[in-house]
Design an enzyme around this catalytic site. Structure first.
Site, PDB file in Angstrom:
ATOM      1  N   ASP A  57       0.843  -1.207   0.000  1.00 51.38           N
ATOM      2  CA  ASP A  57       0.000   0.000   0.000  1.00 51.38           C
ATOM      3  C   ASP A  57       0.869   1.244   0.000  1.00 51.38           C
ATOM      4  OD1 ASP A  57      -2.558   1.610   0.650  1.00 51.38           O
ATOM      5  OD2 ASP A  57      -1.156   2.171   2.246  1.00 51.38           O
ATOM      6  N   TYR A  62       2.785  10.246   0.480  1.00 52.34           N
ATOM      7  CA  TYR A  62       3.958   9.706   1.159  1.00 52.34           C
ATOM      8  C   TYR A  62       5.239  10.166   0.463  1.00 52.34           C
ATOM      9  CZ  TYR A  62       0.398   6.553   3.106  1.00 52.34           C
ATOM     10  OH  TYR A  62      -0.716   6.020   3.707  1.00 52.34           O
ATOM     11  N   LYS A  88      -3.825   5.794  -3.448  1.00 48.95           N
ATOM     12  CA  LYS A  88      -4.897   6.641  -2.935  1.00 48.95           C
ATOM     13  C   LYS A  88      -5.098   7.879  -3.799  1.00 48.95           C
ATOM     14  CE  LYS A  88      -3.700   4.983   1.671  1.00 48.95           C
ATOM     15  NZ  LYS A  88      -2.350   4.465   1.385  1.00 48.95           N
ATOM     16  N   ILE A 246       3.102   3.004  21.383  1.00 50.76           N
ATOM     17  CA  ILE A 246       3.122   2.457  22.735  1.00 50.76           C
ATOM     18  C   ILE A 246       2.912   0.945  22.784  1.00 50.76           C
ATOM     19  CG2 ILE A 246       0.661   2.867  23.204  1.00 50.76           C
ATOM     20  CD1 ILE A 246       1.620   3.710  26.089  1.00 50.76           C
TER      21      ILE A 246
END
Length: 350
Positions: A57, A62, A88, A246
């Site tokens: 993808d 980007y 996209k 996290i």
């Protein structure tokens, strides 16, 4: 879980879209936050292919086209027919003066500026430009990029972009491309499930790339969105399985949650999840990566990687055996929702 095992995006597309359980996301190869060398980028792509990944993808955003160009080099080696590819629409990349460049979170980018455009013309121009950068004749999946509040800045702005997509002909362009066989599937790539649910009320979408919003820490999408996806046979490509950090690092000082420093209540919850994982001799990051695939709508998970070592580490995490008791303990201690489907319960979870 096997990296290379495939699941169809859905069972409705005229051309099947088989997705490997682990995909490769192109944002890091656009020099997200830091420069990635061409060699490291190609090594990461090649390593993904070598470990069995067949779903890739990317997006114009980007690196202002850099990721797509790097993907194009990789596909020359892989063979276009050997992979499934999504890109996209929504951002046009226009030539500009140096002071007009809009890199967003990317560094060392081409001299381009971003213009949001979800109209018919915008979709077609974006797709044609992506094909040229990628060096391909067609994509498999075309996704509406970032019509969510997170990316647009407000609910009002998000609503305006959704209206532009439908009133300005962008959705019509997507369906024309799908109906002609140019692409196999359409959807959206966003950071919030709420806008995906809204889009499902307005059009016929095949799948969504959802960044986060269904993780070990977040399962609100189980309330209405994911049941709707099950009912409509809509597949989910799950990005951001670590909530931007996290769930990979654990509750360490400076841990990030959704791109900001993790608040104490999130740190405390992660410590509890880590304790359960430790009791079963399982790294938190492995549990986070595999948990999302417990839901029948989640067809593939797309962790980030910028090097061969990171890709290979992701593959090892994906294929690590996790005791069924870990999942049941998380559920029993109230650390995941009681109605969250578990990987151990999924019939095709091999």
């Amino acid at each position: 879980m096997s990296v290379s095992k495939t699941r169809p995006l859905n069972n409705r597309t005229s051309r099947p879209v088989p997705l490997t359980q682990m995909g490769f996301g192109g944002a890091p190869l656009g020099n997200l936050y830091r420069k990635v060398s061409e060699q490291d980028a190609q090594d990461a792509l090649q390593s993904a292919y070598d470990v069995g990944v067949r779903f890739f993808d990317t997006a114009p955003q980007y690196g202002l086209g850099r990721s797509e160009m790097r993907f194009g080099e990789g596909m020359k080696r892989f063979g276009r027919d050997n992979i499934q590819l999504s890109t996209k629409i929504g951002r046009l990349l226009l030539d500009c003066e140096p002071h007009e460049v809009t890199p967003e979170a990317f560094v060392d980018v081409p001299q381009k500026r971003i213009v949001f455009d979800y109209t018919y013309d915008g979709v077609m121009r974006s797709y044609e430009a992506s094909k040229e950068r990628l060096g391909i004749q067609n994509a498999d999946i075309l996704l509406v990029h970032d019509v969510c509040v997170f990316s647009q800045g407000s609910q009002e702005a998000s609503d305006a972009k959704v209206r532009e997509l439908f009133d300005g002909g962008g959705y019509r362009a997507l369906t024309e491309l799908r109906d002609s066989g140019e692409i196999a599937a359409i959807g959206a790539g966003v950071n919030e499930w709420q806008v995906c649910e809204k889009l499902l009320g307005l059009g016929d979408f095949d799948g969504f790339l959802l960044a986060g919003r269904y993780t070990l820490l977040e399962q609100e999408a189980l309330d209405s969105f994911l049941p709707l996806c099950e009912k409509r046979d809509v597949g989910i490509i799950l990005g951001g399985p670590y909530n931007s950090g996290i769930l990979a690092t654990g509750a360490v000082e400076g841990a990030k949650y959704n791109y900001d420093d993790a608040p104490e209540e999130i740190m405390a919850r992660v410590r509890k999840i880590e304790a359960v994982c430790a009791a079963h001799d399982t790294p938190l990051i492995a549990a986070a990566l595999q948990f999302v695939l417990g839901h029948p709508c989640v067809k593939t998970v797309v962790p980030g990687a910028v090097s061969r070592a990171e890709v290979e580490a992701n593959a090892r995490l994906m294929e690590r055996a996790i005791p069924d008791a870990l999942w049941s303990d998380l559920r029993g201690e109230g650390l995941i929702r009681p109605n969250a489907p578990l990987p151990s319960e999924r019939s095709d979870a091999a």
